[in-house]
Design an enzyme around this catalytic site. Sequence first.
Site, PDB file in Angstrom:
ATOM      1  N   LYS A 217       1.962  -2.064  -8.035  1.00  0.00           N
ATOM      2  CA  LYS A 217       3.311  -1.982  -8.583  1.00  0.00           C
ATOM      3  C   LYS A 217       4.299  -2.886  -7.844  1.00  0.00           C
ATOM      4  O   LYS A 217       5.050  -3.616  -8.456  1.00  0.00           O
ATOM      5  CB  LYS A 217       3.768  -0.524  -8.530  1.00  0.00           C
ATOM      6  CG  LYS A 217       5.132  -0.281  -9.156  1.00  0.00           C
ATOM      7  CD  LYS A 217       5.072  -0.466 -10.655  1.00  0.00           C
ATOM      8  CE  LYS A 217       6.412  -0.318 -11.323  1.00  0.00           C
ATOM      9  NZ  LYS A 217       6.415  -0.949 -12.638  1.00  0.00           N
TER      10      LYS A 217
ATOM     11  N   GLU B 152       7.350 -12.061 -22.047  1.00  0.00           N
ATOM     12  CA  GLU B 152       7.172 -10.704 -21.535  1.00  0.00           C
ATOM     13  C   GLU B 152       6.094  -9.962 -22.329  1.00  0.00           C
ATOM     14  O   GLU B 152       5.263  -9.260 -21.758  1.00  0.00           O
ATOM     15  CB  GLU B 152       8.523  -9.963 -21.583  1.00  0.00           C
ATOM     16  CG  GLU B 152       8.484  -8.505 -21.215  1.00  0.00           C
ATOM     17  CD  GLU B 152       7.970  -8.192 -19.817  1.00  0.00           C
ATOM     18  OE1 GLU B 152       7.764  -9.121 -19.011  1.00  0.00           O
ATOM     19  OE2 GLU B 152       7.737  -7.012 -19.540  1.00  0.00           O
TER      20      GLU B 152
ATOM     21  N   TRP C 238      -3.966  -1.712  -1.221  1.00  0.00           N
ATOM     22  CA  TRP C 238      -4.105  -2.901  -2.063  1.00  0.00           C
ATOM     23  C   TRP C 238      -4.435  -4.032  -1.087  1.00  0.00           C
ATOM     24  O   TRP C 238      -3.611  -4.424  -0.266  1.00  0.00           O
ATOM     25  CB  TRP C 238      -2.817  -3.185  -2.809  1.00  0.00           C
ATOM     26  CG  TRP C 238      -2.920  -4.317  -3.775  1.00  0.00           C
ATOM     27  CD1 TRP C 238      -3.382  -4.259  -5.054  1.00  0.00           C
ATOM     28  CD2 TRP C 238      -2.539  -5.684  -3.567  1.00  0.00           C
ATOM     29  NE1 TRP C 238      -3.316  -5.504  -5.649  1.00  0.00           N
ATOM     30  CE2 TRP C 238      -2.809  -6.402  -4.750  1.00  0.00           C
ATOM     31  CE3 TRP C 238      -2.005  -6.384  -2.478  1.00  0.00           C
ATOM     32  CZ2 TRP C 238      -2.559  -7.764  -4.890  1.00  0.00           C
ATOM     33  CZ3 TRP C 238      -1.762  -7.742  -2.609  1.00  0.00           C
ATOM     34  CH2 TRP C 238      -2.037  -8.416  -3.811  1.00  0.00           C
TER      35      TRP C 238
ATOM     36  N   LYS D 284       2.681  -8.409 -20.737  1.00  0.00           N
ATOM     37  CA  LYS D 284       2.283  -6.999 -20.910  1.00  0.00           C
ATOM     38  C   LYS D 284       0.847  -6.922 -21.396  1.00  0.00           C
ATOM     39  O   LYS D 284       0.063  -6.135 -20.909  1.00  0.00           O
ATOM     40  CB  LYS D 284       3.179  -6.277 -21.936  1.00  0.00           C
ATOM     41  CG  LYS D 284       4.581  -5.915 -21.533  1.00  0.00           C
ATOM     42  CD  LYS D 284       4.702  -4.835 -20.502  1.00  0.00           C
ATOM     43  CE  LYS D 284       4.605  -5.357 -19.111  1.00  0.00           C
ATOM     44  NZ  LYS D 284       5.727  -5.896 -18.456  1.00  0.00           N
TER      45      LYS D 284
ATOM     46  N   HIS E 180       3.511 -28.924 -29.755  1.00  0.00           N
ATOM     47  CA  HIS E 180       3.237 -29.915 -28.701  1.00  0.00           C
ATOM     48  C   HIS E 180       1.980 -29.551 -27.910  1.00  0.00           C
ATOM     49  O   HIS E 180       1.783 -30.054 -26.807  1.00  0.00           O
ATOM     50  CB  HIS E 180       4.446 -30.041 -27.772  1.00  0.00           C
ATOM     51  CG  HIS E 180       5.677 -30.505 -28.496  1.00  0.00           C
ATOM     52  ND1 HIS E 180       5.834 -31.803 -28.909  1.00  0.00           N
ATOM     53  CD2 HIS E 180       6.771 -29.837 -28.927  1.00  0.00           C
ATOM     54  CE1 HIS E 180       6.994 -31.927 -29.542  1.00  0.00           C
ATOM     55  NE2 HIS E 180       7.579 -30.734 -29.576  1.00  0.00           N
TER      56      HIS E 180
ATOM     57  N   ASN F 275       1.400  -0.203   5.967  1.00  0.00           N
ATOM     58  CA  ASN F 275       1.724  -0.971   4.757  1.00  0.00           C
ATOM     59  C   ASN F 275       2.517  -2.189   5.205  1.00  0.00           C
ATOM     60  O   ASN F 275       3.593  -2.037   5.785  1.00  0.00           O
ATOM     61  CB  ASN F 275       2.559  -0.117   3.797  1.00  0.00           C
ATOM     62  CG  ASN F 275       3.133  -0.944   2.654  1.00  0.00           C
ATOM     63  OD1 ASN F 275       2.512  -1.912   2.211  1.00  0.00           O
ATOM     64  ND2 ASN F 275       4.301  -0.582   2.186  1.00  0.00           N
ATOM     65  N   GLY F 276       1.990  -3.365   4.934  1.00  0.00           N
ATOM     66  CA  GLY F 276       2.685  -4.596   5.348  1.00  0.00           C
ATOM     67  C   GLY F 276       1.671  -5.611   5.824  1.00  0.00           C
ATOM     68  O   GLY F 276       0.480  -5.510   5.526  1.00  0.00           O
TER      69      GLY F 276
ATOM     70  N   ARG G 217       0.938   1.978  -6.004  1.00  0.00           N
ATOM     71  CA  ARG G 217       1.195   0.905  -5.043  1.00  0.00           C
ATOM     72  C   ARG G 217      -0.083   0.152  -4.647  1.00  0.00           C
ATOM     73  O   ARG G 217      -0.017  -0.902  -4.009  1.00  0.00           O
ATOM     74  CB  ARG G 217       1.835   1.472  -3.776  1.00  0.00           C
ATOM     75  CG  ARG G 217       3.154   2.156  -4.022  1.00  0.00           C
ATOM     76  CD  ARG G 217       3.711   2.692  -2.727  1.00  0.00           C
ATOM     77  NE  ARG G 217       3.991   1.635  -1.794  1.00  0.00           N
ATOM     78  CZ  ARG G 217       5.110   0.943  -1.754  1.00  0.00           C
ATOM     79  NH1 ARG G 217       6.073   1.216  -2.601  1.00  0.00           N
ATOM     80  NH2 ARG G 217       5.284  -0.015  -0.870  1.00  0.00           N
TER      81      ARG G 217
ATOM     82  N   GLU H 114      -1.820  -8.162 -18.661  1.00  0.00           N
ATOM     83  CA  GLU H 114      -2.008  -7.384 -17.433  1.00  0.00           C
ATOM     84  C   GLU H 114      -2.699  -6.042 -17.669  1.00  0.00           C
ATOM     85  O   GLU H 114      -3.360  -5.534 -16.778  1.00  0.00           O
ATOM     86  CB  GLU H 114      -0.697  -7.187 -16.670  1.00  0.00           C
ATOM     87  CG  GLU H 114       0.308  -6.296 -17.334  1.00  0.00           C
ATOM     88  CD  GLU H 114       1.596  -6.171 -16.542  1.00  0.00           C
ATOM     89  OE1 GLU H 114       1.566  -6.162 -15.313  1.00  0.00           O
ATOM     90  OE2 GLU H 114       2.659  -6.080 -17.185  1.00  0.00           O
TER      91      GLU H 114
ATOM     92  N   CYS I  31       0.872  -1.158   0.000  1.00  0.00           N
ATOM     93  CA  CYS I  31       0.000   0.000   0.000  1.00  0.00           C
ATOM     94  C   CYS I  31       0.912   1.210   0.000  1.00  0.00           C
ATOM     95  O   CYS I  31       2.124   1.068   0.084  1.00  0.00           O
ATOM     96  CB  CYS I  31      -0.846   0.004   1.269  1.00  0.00           C
ATOM     97  SG  CYS I  31      -1.751  -1.538   1.513  1.00  0.00           S
TER      98      CYS I  31
HETATM   99  O1  M6R Z   1       9.634  -4.888  -8.312  1.00  0.00           O
HETATM  100  P1  M6R Z   1       9.886  -6.252  -8.916  1.00  0.00           P
HETATM  101  O2  M6R Z   1      10.684  -6.168 -10.156  1.00  0.00           O
HETATM  102  O3  M6R Z   1      10.457  -7.214  -7.934  1.00  0.00           O
HETATM  103  O4  M6R Z   1       8.445  -6.766  -9.295  1.00  0.00           O
HETATM  104  C1  M6R Z   1       8.241  -8.059  -9.770  1.00  0.00           C
HETATM  105  C2  M6R Z   1       6.914  -8.168 -10.492  1.00  0.00           C
HETATM  106  O5  M6R Z   1       5.864  -7.923  -9.612  1.00  0.00           O
HETATM  107  C3  M6R Z   1       6.830  -7.178 -11.659  1.00  0.00           C
HETATM  108  O6  M6R Z   1       7.899  -7.368 -12.531  1.00  0.00           O
HETATM  109  C4  M6R Z   1       5.523  -7.324 -12.437  1.00  0.00           C
HETATM  110  O7  M6R Z   1       5.415  -8.600 -13.003  1.00  0.00           O
HETATM  111  C5  M6R Z   1       5.473  -6.257 -13.513  1.00  0.00           C
HETATM  112  N1  M6R Z   1       5.114  -4.989 -12.963  1.00  0.00           N
HETATM  113  C6  M6R Z   1       4.571  -6.588 -14.618  1.00  0.00           C
HETATM  114  O8  M6R Z   1       4.636  -5.653 -15.634  1.00  0.00           O
END
Ligand code: M6R
Length: 615
Positions: free
Chosen positions: A610, A488, A75, A492, A511, A101-102, A27, A495, A2
Amino acid sequence: MCGIVGYLGTKEAFPILIKGLHRLEYRGYDSAGVALVDKNGNLNVYKTKGKVANLEDYCRDKDISGTVGIAHTRWATHGEPSDKNAHPHFSQSKHIALIHNGIIENYLTIKSFLIEKGYKFQSETDTEVLVQLIEYVMQEHKLPLYEAVYQALTQVIGAYAIGVIEKDNPNILVTARTASPLIVGIGDGEFFLGSDASPIVEYTKNVIYPEDRQVIKIERGKEIEIRSLDKEELIKPEIKQIQLSLDDIEKGGFPHFMLKEIFEQPKSLSLCMNGRLQREQKEIILSGVRENIDKFAKAKRILITACGTSWHAGLIGKYLFETLCRIPVEVEVASEFRYRNPVVFKEDVLIAISQSGETADTLAAMELAKKQGAFIYGICNVVGSSVARLTDSGTYTHAGPEIGVASTKAFTTQVCVLAMTALAVAKELHTIKEEDYKRIVTELCNIEEKISTILKKTKEIEDISKIFTYARNFLYLGRGFNYPVAMEGALKLKEISYIHAEGYPAAEMKHGPIALIDEEMPIVVVAPHYDMYNKILSNVQEVKARKGRIIAIVTEGDVDIKKQADYTIEIPQTEECLSPLLTVIPLQLLSYYVAIAKGRNVDQPRNLAKSVTVE
Ligand code: M6R
């Protein structure tokens, strides 16, 4: 996961807190709230489900006066997103308000204890037990707020960055952290709290980065007081300067942070290579590698661990280290690694990759490997983050703040650091021929310019994207260095557009996934011209034979794949091991424009945040 903000000073707190929440909204954004002690000595808490903008609307007719306050954007972990689960939480008497936060891991034990003592709970959160516990300690032991927070935290297990204020004393703001990020800003007669520097940078550059288990008293007109939960004596604050500018955290004329960050990549790569890539001499100097080359030399293998996009960068790292250094590499998502009782040797080098430096699973994986004696090398963007602190050595990516939830510049700078690291290790260990080294380094010097060339094709990519908004599924195919790029690209897309997408090694398609292909199905093929070109051409033909719609990423001047594909996007020629730095750019733009055409909120996609600071 958060965002927390706090203010104590001479100005009205509310506008500062709301602006801070907007900057931290990446966040978490399922609910938000604010607490202020007003001029009449009332402790007002306003909170509501939804984004920070909802909170602003909600507060329009409320008393938002006060020069001390705390605020939170959530969050959800414990308890669904709702008004009652939003922070700040009140204590039973409504004399104390707290943001967190935690995760308080032993909250059920504390909750049962407090229920026995007659406390009633309003929310389903773990956080509420902490504010109730603070009040209990305060009343039971007749302690002032700071002492009560300190005592209460000695009973807490878990992760927290908190801000606490009280009705009866508008001159006090208490904060503390363990394993969750927290920065304290020190201005002229005013103090700020933030989960990162973005809510603070507009007002002061002077900050303190509290250590784990530190509890801090901020008192109007006084110096701040820091104590550790492990030792009662006062700790001298170490004031540092924030290396961040306002431009870094604003959209700078772009409609979304994600697009701004895609376009920033030539600059972020330049910053990433600055001082490391010696352009004239065609050399790479990485102090983290130089000082620890013995660790790489004796490593029988390298372990790479990370999550999400950072894990995809790690998969490219495997190709880089195995190709250039001839060291075997295992790459594993951190959440699996940490619970698998993995075999870790003392000679292992574990490379942990994280943009935020706060991802709980990555941190846990690092701790596990560290305990077993491995050498921990970090690749991380956020300076001073938990990952950075846990490493034995490492390299910052220096991408600048990444605010869009979908990682873009974080990925390319991670791949760039991995490439530089592998090249530096290979050079030291003599596993690369001098001419190959120089050729790849020369290419690295040209990479920003080549990315700029691809960015000029944005309109072309936008037009292609619009054609595919109908799709419910996408398949992404790639081989070798570009297989992780396919993964990747798929991540993208899913998400931010909520279209299901899978990234696959192109040859593996036959396969299983080939069964999905029909005339409706878009297949994105990452097919730059290298040794495997003819193999991937065959894969493209297999797709074509089943009437799939092909969007291919090809090298400039490509002939054969162009004949098969429905749409092609050309990228400049580069070294194969650096090609992910180019091939990923059209995929980022493709997903952005598909999501825009579908009306999605690309910077704040549903259910995501994030940094994932919880398991
Ligand atoms: O902050 P980090 O790189 O450790 O985060 C890991 C993942 O949560 C992050 O890469 C996430 O998959 C991306 N924001 C997706 O675009």
